[in-house]
Scaffold this motif. Structure first.
Motif, PDB file in Angstrom:
ATOM      1  N   ILE A   1       0.852  -1.203   0.000  1.00 28.48           N
ATOM      2  CA  ILE A   1       0.000   0.000   0.000  1.00 28.48           C
ATOM      3  C   ILE A   1       0.884   1.249   0.000  1.00 28.48           C
ATOM      4  O   ILE A   1       0.639   2.201  -0.740  1.00 28.48           O
ATOM      5  N   ALA A   2       1.933   1.233   0.852  1.00 27.02           N
ATOM      6  CA  ALA A   2       2.854   2.370   0.893  1.00 27.02           C
ATOM      7  C   ALA A   2       3.558   2.556  -0.447  1.00 27.02           C
ATOM      8  O   ALA A   2       3.743   3.692  -0.910  1.00 27.02           O
ATOM      9  N   LYS A   3       3.922   1.457  -1.085  1.00 24.29           N
ATOM     10  CA  LYS A   3       4.591   1.557  -2.382  1.00 24.29           C
ATOM     11  C   LYS A   3       3.658   2.148  -3.433  1.00 24.29           C
ATOM     12  O   LYS A   3       4.083   2.963  -4.274  1.00 24.29           O
ATOM     13  N   ASP A   4       2.402   1.772  -3.399  1.00 22.98           N
ATOM     14  CA  ASP A   4       1.429   2.329  -4.336  1.00 22.98           C
ATOM     15  C   ASP A   4       1.286   3.837  -4.113  1.00 22.98           C
ATOM     16  O   ASP A   4       1.173   4.610  -5.067  1.00 22.98           O
ATOM     17  N   MET A   5       1.302   4.258  -2.837  1.00 23.52           N
ATOM     18  CA  MET A   5       1.229   5.691  -2.528  1.00 23.52           C
ATOM     19  C   MET A   5       2.427   6.434  -3.101  1.00 23.52           C
ATOM     20  O   MET A   5       2.289   7.527  -3.673  1.00 23.52           O
ATOM     21  N   MET A   6       3.614   5.838  -2.977  1.00 23.81           N
ATOM     22  CA  MET A   6       4.818   6.468  -3.507  1.00 23.81           C
ATOM     23  C   MET A   6       4.775   6.531  -5.033  1.00 23.81           C
ATOM     24  O   MET A   6       5.142   7.538  -5.639  1.00 23.81           O
ATOM     25  N   THR A   7       4.313   5.453  -5.650  1.00 26.59           N
ATOM     26  CA  THR A   7       4.301   5.381  -7.110  1.00 26.59           C
ATOM     27  C   THR A   7       3.365   6.402  -7.725  1.00 26.59           C
ATOM     28  O   THR A   7       3.697   7.064  -8.717  1.00 26.59           O
ATOM     29  N   PHE A   8       2.189   6.564  -7.120  1.00 26.59           N
ATOM     30  CA  PHE A   8       1.175   7.428  -7.706  1.00 26.59           C
ATOM     31  C   PHE A   8       1.011   8.761  -6.963  1.00 26.59           C
ATOM     32  O   PHE A   8       0.109   9.544  -7.271  1.00 26.59           O
ATOM     33  N   GLY A   9       1.876   9.006  -5.955  1.00 25.60           N
ATOM     34  CA  GLY A   9       1.947  10.318  -5.332  1.00 25.60           C
ATOM     35  C   GLY A   9       0.752  10.725  -4.504  1.00 25.60           C
ATOM     36  O   GLY A   9       0.250  11.842  -4.631  1.00 25.60           O
ATOM     37  N   TYR A  10       0.260   9.841  -3.638  1.00 25.33           N
ATOM     38  CA  TYR A  10      -0.854  10.193  -2.752  1.00 25.33           C
ATOM     39  C   TYR A  10      -0.550   9.674  -1.354  1.00 25.33           C
ATOM     40  O   TYR A  10       0.266   8.768  -1.171  1.00 25.33           O
TER      41      TYR A  10
END
Length: 701
Positions: free
Chosen positions: A380-389
């Protein structure tokens, strides 16, 4: 009742939407039509006055009538405020919200855990505070002037706890009512004015925003806006001030009369930039700015002495645990659990996450082991980093879990009997309700990590493991650094090595601060820049060369200065405690200057190095220096002065023609002449307008 008293009373009622329906020497009648209900307040001119005829008359035409005793405008305002703002029920709701907030903090640690607000060191307008941050604010509420309180702290240093404590203090005072907004919950909104109006409507749904704004300006409704930095999504440099200024202007629109507005924010370049100070100067006669900077918490304020001694006994550097999340954990867990985890700093950090994740297995009947929970949260944290949210709708988070962990969810299903086996979607929903994710947002469809420490833990692990990662977004870097401060040295080194490729794109103050917090030496060159408000402790200054550099309002404790590595270095308004100097054979020519600093005279004399150029000043050069400083208040090409107050660091900033070693003495000369003076804000100077003739002469205008 005199005519003046009648007018004041009438104005008060009209502000609350009433109409003056009748005015005689014996009675005043105010009516309010709200659609289904029509109300009338009947106020006799004096005690004992018979107003029964008026009462019957208005009752017959459909008004619900109330006979009030004769009262002043002030008494009427208090009564109307309590009625319209439903003061008692609003306080009950806010108290319930405070209890829910504190319960959320203590609940994971068992029924015996009790919440208490922990104070931290702080400064008010540069002066060391002696009480608590909430008491500093609450004690100023009775002042009959508008005040903007700006509470600044690093990530995870208790801004929200402080905001909640201020709100709780307001609840306990019958004279005030808080308007509390957690701005991180509404950070997708584009217009700050709309955000404020949304919060007003949410808190007082039956009242018009104009009435609420009126009571804000009367000083009865105290506005507390938590997480102002969450709205600052553009890059943090002064060139973006045009983006942020409308937010501040919206706040200034409310700062009238006796209004009090509290903003909590991370420390951000916005509030140290030249444009912000210009904005403050433009409103200097309209409201007062009180800046409160919270430092890291003291371990002794959180933990009892026996637990501190236990940690010291196993060789743990307790200073690394100056983080409210970890300190809460170490404070609230039972004695047996505390003894079990006291091995080393790494085991303590890991035990926190194991404790939280293992508890989740019981709380939600989630039959997923700790390692697999880590995998899901990390993704989940990686997805936040990837898509900037940093927060997203609940359905999106659930979908992300389903897309990324289908096989893992299938394996977890096998741990349940056929009769109680949850579906994939049900398991994903459990994980979206995880204790380390924020399940208590006012927008229930939004999901974020529950705190910066947990968020940073998973961000940091992704940064370390992903060789392709390259991003200077402070929303991710700051929590990552925060979470790794208490880790062992190798973990901190691993994170620093991955950050080294991006910190060069950050402001030099942020780069230095990042290195210091991770326990890294300042082994990179400091040149042609300045550091602002940093605390250096047990560090070597001059490990690498420091050239044409300026330290502003910094603290140095137990530091070592390599004098031969320092050239053209200035220290403005800095403080030195128990520092030492390595004096080697010097081949550098640039000076070392201390201006307005606090330190031992012997230390100052040993560290300072004069520059021969300074001694060659002439009367013409002195005049040029004074002109250069005054142009910082009154720029060339402007019809009148632009700034009334200027920070020392701006006035003495190095330029192509002048260095601080000449500018600071010139500033002192202007001060002796009465052209500038010390401002009420430390490290600032104020232009004396009564000396305008002298100012014009120096500027040649």
């Amino acid at each position: 009742m005199s005519d003046a008293e009648r007018k004041k009373l009438t104005d008060t009622y009209k502000r609350y939407g009433f109409s003056l329906a009748r005015q005689t020497s014996e009675v005043l009648v105010f009516t309010l039509k709200t659609g289904y209900f029509d109300n009338a307040d009947i106020i006799p001119a004096q005690t004992g006055q018979d107003v029964s005829v008026t009462f019957n008359e208005f009752t017959k035409i459909g008004f619900a009538c109330t006979i009030r005793p004769p009262m002043s405008a002030e008494e009427a305002e208090k009564q109307l405020f309590r009625g319209f703002f439903s003061v008692d029920s609003t306080r009950d709701r806010l108290q319930a919200s405070y209890r829910k907030f504190t319960k959320q903090i203590t609940e994971p640690y068992g029924v015996g855990a009790k919440y208490s607000y922990v104070t931290a060191p702080y400064h008010v307008n540069g002066v060391t505070g002696t009480g608590t941050v909430p008491s500093e604010i609450l004690s100023r509420l009775s002042l009959k002037k508008p005040i903007l309180f700006l509470i600044e702290a690093a990530a995870g240093f208790g801004k929200t706890c402080t905001a909640q404590e201020i709100v709780n203090g307001l609840i306990e005072n019958s004279d005030y009512l808080p308007l509390y907004a957690e701005l991180s919950r509404n950070r997708q909104a584009r217009v700050f004015r709309h955000i404020l109006l949304d919060e007003i409507d949410r808190t007082f749904p039956l009242l018009g925003s104009r009435l609420v704004q009126s009571e804000i300006q009367n000083g009865r409704v105290i506005t507390v806006l938590d997480g102002f930095d969450e709205l600052l999504r553009a890059k943090e440099d002064s060139s973006d001030f045009e983006y942020r200024e409308p937010m501040l202007e919206t706040i200034s629109d409310y700062l009238k009369g006796s209004a009090k507005i509290v903003l909590t924010t991370r420390r951000t370049v916005l509030f140290d930039g030249d444009e912000f100070h210009k904005w403050v100067d433009s409103h200097v006669n309209e409201f007062e700015l009180v800046r409160i900077k919270i430092s890291e918490p003291q371990i002794s304020d959180w933990l009892p002495s026996n637990r501190i001694e236990r940690l010291n006994a196993i060789g743990v550097d307790v200073r690394l645990f100056a983080n409210p999340v970890l300190l809460s954990y170490l404070k609230l867990i039972g004695d047996q659990k505390f003894d079990d985890i006291c091995c080393d700093s790494e085991s303590i950090v890991e035990s926190y996450f194991t404790f939280m994740l293992d508890r989740e297995r019981t709380r939600q009947d989630l039959r997923m082991d700790v390692s697999h929970q880590h995998i899901v949260l990390s993704s989940i944290a990686k997805d936040m980093m990837t898509f900037g949210y940093t927060a997203e709708e609940r359905d999106y988070i659930i979908d992300q879990i389903l897309r990324s962990h289908g096989v893992l969810l299938d394996k977890v299903q096998l741990a349940y009997s056929s009769s109680e086996k949850p579906s994939r979607e049900e398991l994903a929903n459990k994980l979206a309700s995880h204790a380390l994710l924020d399940r208590n947002s006012s927008e229930t469809n939004k999901i974020s990590f529950v705190n910066e420490f947990a968020f940073g833990n998973y961000i940091a692990s992704n940064i370390i493991s992903d060789e392709t990662w390259l991003d200077d977004d402070a929303r991710f870097i700051e929590p990552a650094v925060l979470s790794y401060v208490p880790r062992h040295e190798q973990a901190r080194v691993n994170l620093w090595r991955r950050l080294e490729s991006v910190v060069d794109y950050m402001p030099i103050t942020s780069k230095i601060d990042t290195a210091l917090r991770l326990g890294m030496p300042i082994d990179f060159q400091l040149q042609d820049g300045e550091a602002e408000g940093i605390r250096f402790a047990r560090i070597t200054i001059g490990h690498a060369s420091v050239k044409a550099f300026q330290f502003n309002d910094c603290w140095f404790s137990d530091c070592v200065f390599v004098k031969s590595s320092l050239s053209d270095v200035s220290f403005l308004d800095c403080r030195f405690y128990n520092c030492s100097i390595i004096v080697e054979e010097e081949s550098v020519e640039g000076g070392i200057y201390l201006f307005g600093c606090t330190c031992d005279d012997a230390f100052s004399a040993q560290l300072a190095r004069s520059n021969a150029i300074v001694a060659q000043r002439t009367a013409d050069r002195d005049r040029s220096l004074e002109r250069y400083i005054l142009e910082k208040f009154w720029p060339l090409g402007r019809d009148k002065f632009v700034y009334l107050h200027r920070p020392t660091k701006i006035l003495c900033a190095r330029s192509a023609d002048f260095g601080p070693e000449e500018l600071y003495p010139a500033l002192e000369s202007l001060k002796r002449k009465g052209i500038v003076s010390d401002s009420q804000t430390p490290s600032f100077f104020e232009l004396k307008l009564e000396e305008m003739q002298s100012i014009r002469e120096i500027l040649g205008r």
